[in-house]
Design a protein around this motif. Structure first.
Motif, mmCIF file in Angstrom:
data_model
loop_
_atom_site.group_PDB
_atom_site.id
_atom_site.type_symbol
_atom_site.label_atom_id
_atom_site.label_comp_id
_atom_site.label_asym_id
_atom_site.label_seq_id
_atom_site.Cartn_x
_atom_site.Cartn_y
_atom_site.Cartn_z
ATOM 1 N N SER A 164 -29.388 -5.516 1.584
ATOM 2 C CA SER A 164 -29.626 -4.574 3.198
ATOM 3 C C SER A 164 -31.034 -4.280 3.951
ATOM 4 O O SER A 164 -31.759 -3.440 2.813
ATOM 5 C CB SER A 164 -28.319 -3.656 3.255
ATOM 6 O OG SER A 164 -28.880 -2.192 2.658
ATOM 7 N N VAL A 165 -31.112 -3.168 5.042
ATOM 8 C CA VAL A 165 -32.583 -3.435 5.223
ATOM 9 C C VAL A 165 -31.675 -2.378 6.454
ATOM 10 O O VAL A 165 -31.188 -2.401 7.298
ATOM 11 C CB VAL A 165 -33.646 -4.280 6.409
ATOM 12 C CG1 VAL A 165 -34.128 -3.969 7.204
ATOM 13 C CG2 VAL A 165 -33.284 -5.594 5.168
ATOM 14 N N THR A 166 -32.363 -1.264 6.368
ATOM 15 C CA THR A 166 -32.167 -0.180 7.449
ATOM 16 C C THR A 166 -33.498 0.930 7.950
ATOM 17 O O THR A 166 -34.755 0.250 6.768
ATOM 18 C CB THR A 166 -31.456 1.472 6.752
ATOM 19 O OG1 THR A 166 -29.716 0.844 5.689
ATOM 20 C CG2 THR A 166 -30.715 2.787 6.891
ATOM 21 N N VAL A 167 -33.714 0.730 9.494
ATOM 22 C CA VAL A 167 -34.884 2.039 9.421
ATOM 23 C C VAL A 167 -34.131 2.401 10.063
ATOM 24 O O VAL A 167 -33.030 2.521 10.873
ATOM 25 C CB VAL A 167 -34.625 0.146 10.711
ATOM 26 C CG1 VAL A 167 -36.578 0.789 11.639
ATOM 27 C CG2 VAL A 167 -35.640 -0.771 10.112
ATOM 28 N N GLN A 168 -35.284 3.481 10.305
ATOM 29 C CA GLN A 168 -34.854 5.047 11.121
ATOM 30 C C GLN A 168 -35.724 5.775 11.303
ATOM 31 O O GLN A 168 -37.154 5.502 11.170
ATOM 32 C CB GLN A 168 -33.801 5.913 9.590
ATOM 33 C CG GLN A 168 -32.602 5.432 8.988
ATOM 34 C CD GLN A 168 -31.997 6.010 8.350
ATOM 35 O OE1 GLN A 168 -33.263 7.169 6.988
ATOM 36 N NE2 GLN A 168 -31.209 6.866 8.518
ATOM 37 N N GLU A 169 -35.371 6.449 12.027
ATOM 38 C CA GLU A 169 -36.314 7.713 13.031
ATOM 39 C C GLU A 169 -35.437 8.055 12.809
ATOM 40 O O GLU A 169 -33.950 8.970 13.389
ATOM 41 C CB GLU A 169 -36.486 7.086 14.561
ATOM 42 C CG GLU A 169 -37.524 7.814 14.789
ATOM 43 C CD GLU A 169 -37.823 8.127 16.580
ATOM 44 O OE1 GLU A 169 -38.287 7.431 17.014
ATOM 45 O OE2 GLU A 169 -36.844 8.796 17.204
ATOM 46 N N ILE A 170 -35.276 9.397 12.186
ATOM 47 C CA ILE A 170 -35.543 10.620 12.182
ATOM 48 C C ILE A 170 -36.311 11.633 12.417
ATOM 49 O O ILE A 170 -37.288 12.152 11.522
ATOM 50 C CB ILE A 170 -35.322 10.702 10.405
ATOM 51 C CG1 ILE A 170 -34.462 9.972 9.553
ATOM 52 C CG2 ILE A 170 -34.664 12.184 10.840
ATOM 53 C CD1 ILE A 170 -34.365 10.576 8.335
ATOM 54 N N PHE A 171 -36.263 12.539 13.643
ATOM 55 C CA PHE A 171 -37.190 13.829 14.431
ATOM 56 C C PHE A 171 -36.470 14.553 14.994
ATOM 57 O O PHE A 171 -35.305 14.530 15.551
ATOM 58 C CB PHE A 171 -38.102 12.157 15.803
ATOM 59 C CG PHE A 171 -39.163 11.650 14.988
ATOM 60 C CD1 PHE A 171 -40.310 12.744 15.682
ATOM 61 C CD2 PHE A 171 -39.531 10.797 14.020
ATOM 62 C CE1 PHE A 171 -41.992 12.495 15.495
ATOM 63 C CE2 PHE A 171 -40.899 10.560 13.304
ATOM 64 C CZ PHE A 171 -41.872 10.835 14.432
ATOM 65 N N ASP A 172 -37.238 15.562 14.595
ATOM 66 C CA ASP A 172 -36.590 16.958 15.636
ATOM 67 C C ASP A 172 -37.506 16.618 16.658
ATOM 68 O O ASP A 172 -38.962 16.745 16.760
ATOM 69 C CB ASP A 172 -37.258 17.754 15.511
ATOM 70 C CG ASP A 172 -37.698 19.543 16.020
ATOM 71 O OD1 ASP A 172 -36.819 19.187 17.154
ATOM 72 O OD2 ASP A 172 -37.523 20.562 14.861
#
Length: 362
Positions: A164-172
């Motif tokens: 599996s591939v997970t791409v995340q943007e985690i931003f304030d």
């Protein structure tokens, strides 16, 4: 840098991203700024340097006259104007340059980050404009863009098998001064009783990020059974004050959303965003590592497991503004290659990775 051509460039728009690309163009010895487009009356008639915070005047004065910019015969236009809320106008503006034989690189119209998966209403007229002027068009950024293509490609190159591939943007986003577009689109400050925010109306998330999922699946030769989207809001319990906006109790202060490529009932390719206004919002959701304000992360579950985190910093800019700077760089750094490219729509897979780092050290 010896014997390399100096490319004549026009900067189109000077907002959150455009002021960074403008500053980059002015500073690079392999590029020559010949024109600047500005829409606001407060910017028209001002020197380009003033519009991006530089002290030394350039002699290049901002205008809203596209024909005058075309008459300058630039080799490339850096198009960073907001297009997602005015797509017909953005297509028309880009097409005018392309039909005149002027290449365009940009960060607007994020559907074009994966042009092969863009809908016909967008792709076809731009393909026709490229053909008419024998010019090329390339759009990319940090997200959508780098995190879902270059970073994914690098991570996948390190595994012998991917599950599996997970791409995340985690931003304030609390420090991001863009309520007019980002804030309203995501619905920050709205309540559960209000209409669903624009960005989360049915099908919108998929239209913006589904191309990334399809593109990764295509490179992996993976057949997906379906592409689905999900959205989760988080409403404040206490008042939150920040640059983006002020959120009162009961108003939206964080969002979590994703597009998932599903096979046999299981998500195998996921593009997800976790965006909040200050650390007070959604404390139970994932945060960036090391106390940072933001991260772009790729996780490949496979043999072996790979986790790649991209964290930006700058001695003056906050992390959201640094993200805008990197977004601009993804366009500016491709200028030379795009000017050499065959006519048509360009995707990141077309550009040799080393071509993106030409001219960065002087």
């Amino acid at each position: 840098m010896l014997n390399e051509p100096v490319r004549r460039v026009v900067q189109f728009a000077t907002g959150n991203v455009g002021r960074h690309s403008l500053r980059a163009i002015i500073g690079r010895p392999d590029l020559e700024l010949v024109g600047v487009h500005a829409a606001g009356p407060d910017k028209i008639g001002r020197d380009a340097a003033e519009l991006c915070g530089l002290a030394q005047p350039t002699g290049v004065i901002a205008t809203d006259d596209i024909d005058a910019l075309i008459a300058l015969k630039p080799e490339c236009v850096v198009y960073t104007a907001l297009g997602e809320t005015r797509p017909a106008a953005a297509v028309e503006e880009m097409s005018r340059f392309l039909c005149a034989g002027i290449n365009v690189v940009g960060t607007s119209m994020v559907w074009l980050v994966t042009p092969r998966y863009a809908d016909d209403w967008l792709r076809v007229p731009l393909e026709q404009a490229c053909a008419a002027g024998s010019a090329s068009l390339y759009v990319n950024g940090i997200d959508p863009g780098y995190s879902g293509d270059t970073a994914v490609h690098a991570a996948l190159s390190l595994v012998s098998r991917a599950e599996s591939v997970t791409v995340q943007e985690i931003f304030d986003y609390g420090s991001y001064d863009d309520y007019e577009y980002t804030g309203t689109a995501m619905g920050f400050g709205s309540t559960a009783a209000d209409d669903l925010p624009m960005a989360f109306q049915p099908g919108v998330i998929t239209s913006l990020f589904g191309g990334l999922v399809r593109s990764v699946a295509g490179h992996l030769d993976t057949e997906l059974d379906e592409i689905r989207e999900r959205y989760q809001p988080w409403y404040a319990e206490k008042r939150i004050e920040c640059t983006m906006t002020t959120v009162e109790p009961g108003q939206l202060a964080a969002v979590r959303f994703a597009v998932e490529g599903v096979r046999a009932g299981v998500p195998v390719i996921t593009v997800e965003h976790v965006n909040r206004l200050t650390t007070a919002a959604a404390p139970e959701w994932e945060f960036p590592p090391d106390g940072r304000s933001g991260v772009h992360k790729v996780v490949v579950e496979g043999e072996p497991r790979v986790e790649l985190s991209t964290q930006l910093s700058h001695p003056v800019l906050d992390v959201t503004d640094a993200g805008c700077l990197s977004t601009a760089a993804r366009a500016v750094n491709a200028i030379d290659w795009v000017c050499r490219a065959p006519a048509g729509l360009v995707s990141i897979e077309d550009i040799p990775p080393v071509a993106m780092i030409r001219g960065l050290m002087w």
